[in-house]
Motif scaffolding. Sequence first.
Motif, PDB file in Angstrom:
ATOM      1  N   ASN A 205       0.830  -1.212   0.000  1.00 58.97           N
ATOM      2  CA  ASN A 205       0.000   0.000   0.000  1.00 58.97           C
ATOM      3  C   ASN A 205       0.860   1.255   0.000  1.00 58.97           C
ATOM      4  OD1 ASN A 205      -2.400  -1.450   0.051  1.00 58.97           O
ATOM      5  ND2 ASN A 205      -2.555  -1.433   2.281  1.00 58.97           N
ATOM      6  N   ALA A 206       1.916   1.246   0.801  1.00 59.01           N
ATOM      7  CA  ALA A 206       2.811   2.407   0.860  1.00 59.01           C
ATOM      8  C   ALA A 206       3.510   2.633  -0.474  1.00 59.01           C
ATOM      9  CB  ALA A 206       3.829   2.222   1.983  1.00 59.01           C
ATOM     10  N   ARG A 207       3.914   1.551  -1.130  1.00 59.87           N
ATOM     11  CA  ARG A 207       4.573   1.687  -2.433  1.00 59.87           C
ATOM     12  C   ARG A 207       3.616   2.230  -3.493  1.00 59.87           C
ATOM     13  NH1 ARG A 207       8.739  -3.461  -3.281  1.00 59.87           N
ATOM     14  NH2 ARG A 207      10.157  -2.883  -1.569  1.00 59.87           N
ATOM     15  N   GLU A 208       2.357   1.845  -3.400  1.00 58.24           N
ATOM     16  CA  GLU A 208       1.365   2.372  -4.340  1.00 58.24           C
ATOM     17  C   GLU A 208       1.275   3.891  -4.230  1.00 58.24           C
ATOM     18  OE1 GLU A 208      -3.382   2.676  -4.252  1.00 58.24           O
ATOM     19  OE2 GLU A 208      -2.643   0.612  -4.198  1.00 58.24           O
ATOM     20  N   LEU A 209       1.251   4.392  -2.997  1.00 58.84           N
ATOM     21  CA  LEU A 209       1.190   5.842  -2.793  1.00 58.84           C
ATOM     22  C   LEU A 209       2.463   6.518  -3.289  1.00 58.84           C
ATOM     23  CD1 LEU A 209      -0.426   6.078   0.779  1.00 58.84           C
ATOM     24  CD2 LEU A 209      -1.546   6.103  -1.456  1.00 58.84           C
ATOM     25  N   ALA A 210       3.610   5.886  -3.025  1.00 59.03           N
ATOM     26  CA  ALA A 210       4.884   6.462  -3.468  1.00 59.03           C
ATOM     27  C   ALA A 210       4.952   6.526  -4.987  1.00 59.03           C
ATOM     28  CB  ALA A 210       6.044   5.639  -2.909  1.00 59.03           C
ATOM     29  N   ALA A 211       4.454   5.497  -5.657  1.00 59.92           N
ATOM     30  CA  ALA A 211       4.450   5.494  -7.121  1.00 59.92           C
ATOM     31  C   ALA A 211       3.554   6.608  -7.653  1.00 59.92           C
ATOM     32  CB  ALA A 211       3.983   4.139  -7.640  1.00 59.92           C
ATOM     33  N   ALA A 212       2.453   6.878  -6.951  1.00 57.00           N
ATOM     34  CA  ALA A 212       1.536   7.928  -7.389  1.00 57.00           C
ATOM     35  C   ALA A 212       2.172   9.307  -7.303  1.00 57.00           C
ATOM     36  CB  ALA A 212       0.259   7.878  -6.554  1.00 57.00           C
ATOM     37  N   SER A 213       2.928   9.569  -6.237  1.00 59.21           N
ATOM     38  CA  SER A 213       3.511  10.904  -6.044  1.00 59.21           C
ATOM     39  C   SER A 213       4.827  11.093  -6.786  1.00 59.21           C
ATOM     40  CB  SER A 213       3.738  11.179  -4.559  1.00 59.21           C
ATOM     41  OG  SER A 213       4.809  10.395  -4.049  1.00 59.21           O
ATOM     42  N   GLY A 214       5.567  10.003  -6.985  1.00 56.40           N
ATOM     43  CA  GLY A 214       6.899  10.116  -7.577  1.00 56.40           C
ATOM     44  C   GLY A 214       7.935  10.630  -6.606  1.00 56.40           C
ATOM     45  N   ALA A 215       7.651  10.546  -5.305  1.00 57.86           N
ATOM     46  CA  ALA A 215       8.600  11.034  -4.295  1.00 57.86           C
ATOM     47  C   ALA A 215       9.830  10.132  -4.231  1.00 57.86           C
ATOM     48  CB  ALA A 215       7.926  11.083  -2.929  1.00 57.86           C
TER      49      ALA A 215
END
Length: 537
Positions: A84-94
């Motif tokens: 789940n955390a990686r999904e959010l990181a992929a969305a932001s590009g952080a």
Amino acid sequence: MTTSAPSWTAGYVSELDYTHGYYREMSPLNLELAMLSRLQAHSVKRPLRYLELGFGQGLSLNIHAAACEGEFWGTDFNPTQAANARELAAASGADLKVFDLSFAELRDRADLPEFDIIVLHGIWSWISDENRRVIVDLARNRLAVGGLFYMSYNTTPGWSPAMPLRHLMSLHLNLATGEATGLGSRIDAAVDFAEQVVDSNALYFRANPAVAERLKGIKGHNRNYLAHEFFNADWHPMPFSEAADLLAQAKLSFAASSNLVSHIDTLHLTPQQQQLLASIAHPVLRESVRDYCENQQFRRDVFVKGPRGLSPQRQLEILQSHRFVLQVSEGDVALKLNGPAGEAHLQAEVYRPMLAVLAERGHAPKSAAEMLAHPLMKKVTPAQLAQALFVLTGLGNVSAAQDEVQVAAVRTRTQALNRHLVDKAVFSNEIGFLASPVTGAGVPVGRIQQLFLRAIRRGRTTPQEWALDIWPLMEAQNQRLMRDGKPIASAAENIAELASMGQDFAQKRLPILDALGVIERAGSASTVSPDLSIAAA
């Protein structure tokens, strides 16, 4: 927790996911402001290196990684939560590295850098002594000199009376219920069993009536939260002195509470208690006595590697360049506060002009120096302004703000993350926060408010159009708005209620969300979600 649990859990609950919480106490600017408020120096710079241990669903980690310049790392043993955390990181590009490693596996990585900030929320209370030693090792070897270490944890004496209650419920869960019923059902059975023991007129609960009252509160909690709070194999509320002794092995010294509200002594301590604490020289003894005065059960501590004090004059000098933003409507800030020790009244001659200045130019962020130079502030001293900023930040009315260069550098990432979170709100109300590039932190925005923002992004321009955009989504999921505790029946009434809420949102919240950079068009940044809930029809 049970003999059949996967070995990688180390006794930690894995059957039920942790909640999607956000914790602003871990935001870099809040940590730095907490240090400044307590006259403590640090060496955190930008871009920073930041590590979160046991990030749960990763919402805090992702918001901070998207909204702040730097390199972010995080690990959580649960692969579902890491995904789940990686999904959010992929969305932001952080610039965020997410792992499902144990703390020991992370500690032993050869590529682990030195961090400016290491944080963990709650995890300290729910892990083994061995894992606590690993965390100490990480802080000793991977936290930079002058760096900050934050952790929140259950503490005594506040938790002491309820520890037997947790033991009773855990005992029932492990010995009296079958695994086939599922963890959620077993938790319900354990809570019900504890209630039966209370109702049997057991002497322990008669002698500790507050514990019986706490059980009533427990019954209303989300079961995912209860699973992680009460039913891990390891659960150890720790006195502050014990935590400080362990972290001293990593050369860490206590510096401040990240909860700035706790710094308002008049709210939490009687005059006699304040006098008593002022007479205690040793910081560990002083903090311990304070916990007894407040019956503290949850601490939010900031430690520093290499403590250095600041003079009050230097504190005010540093504060001059810090920017702040008002994140509620000016008129919503109350000057009378209530706390465990009684009422506190904020000086109107200091707070009202300061709030008026912060509200100018559409709540645009302003430095402390800019505020002091304003004609409305001519009777306010630098020390009074500093105290007011610390108080209002602790209350959540004001937030520290990043400089314009930092805001510009992260805006694209926060917009991308917020788009992703708002799209998730179509089907879920689990995430109630969005990222602010202005504050480098999260902003509370409830599901319906997020759907208003989605409608705006889709080109809808009026509250009525927002309502017509949202209602088909709710209707398709058999959902209704609630009014007076009951679901609203007809489509027309739901649409009218949504439009009314949208009008209120447009007037009160949207301008603030815009000032916080939370939305992509002329918008607004807000603080709290509307007072409404969703029910299945």
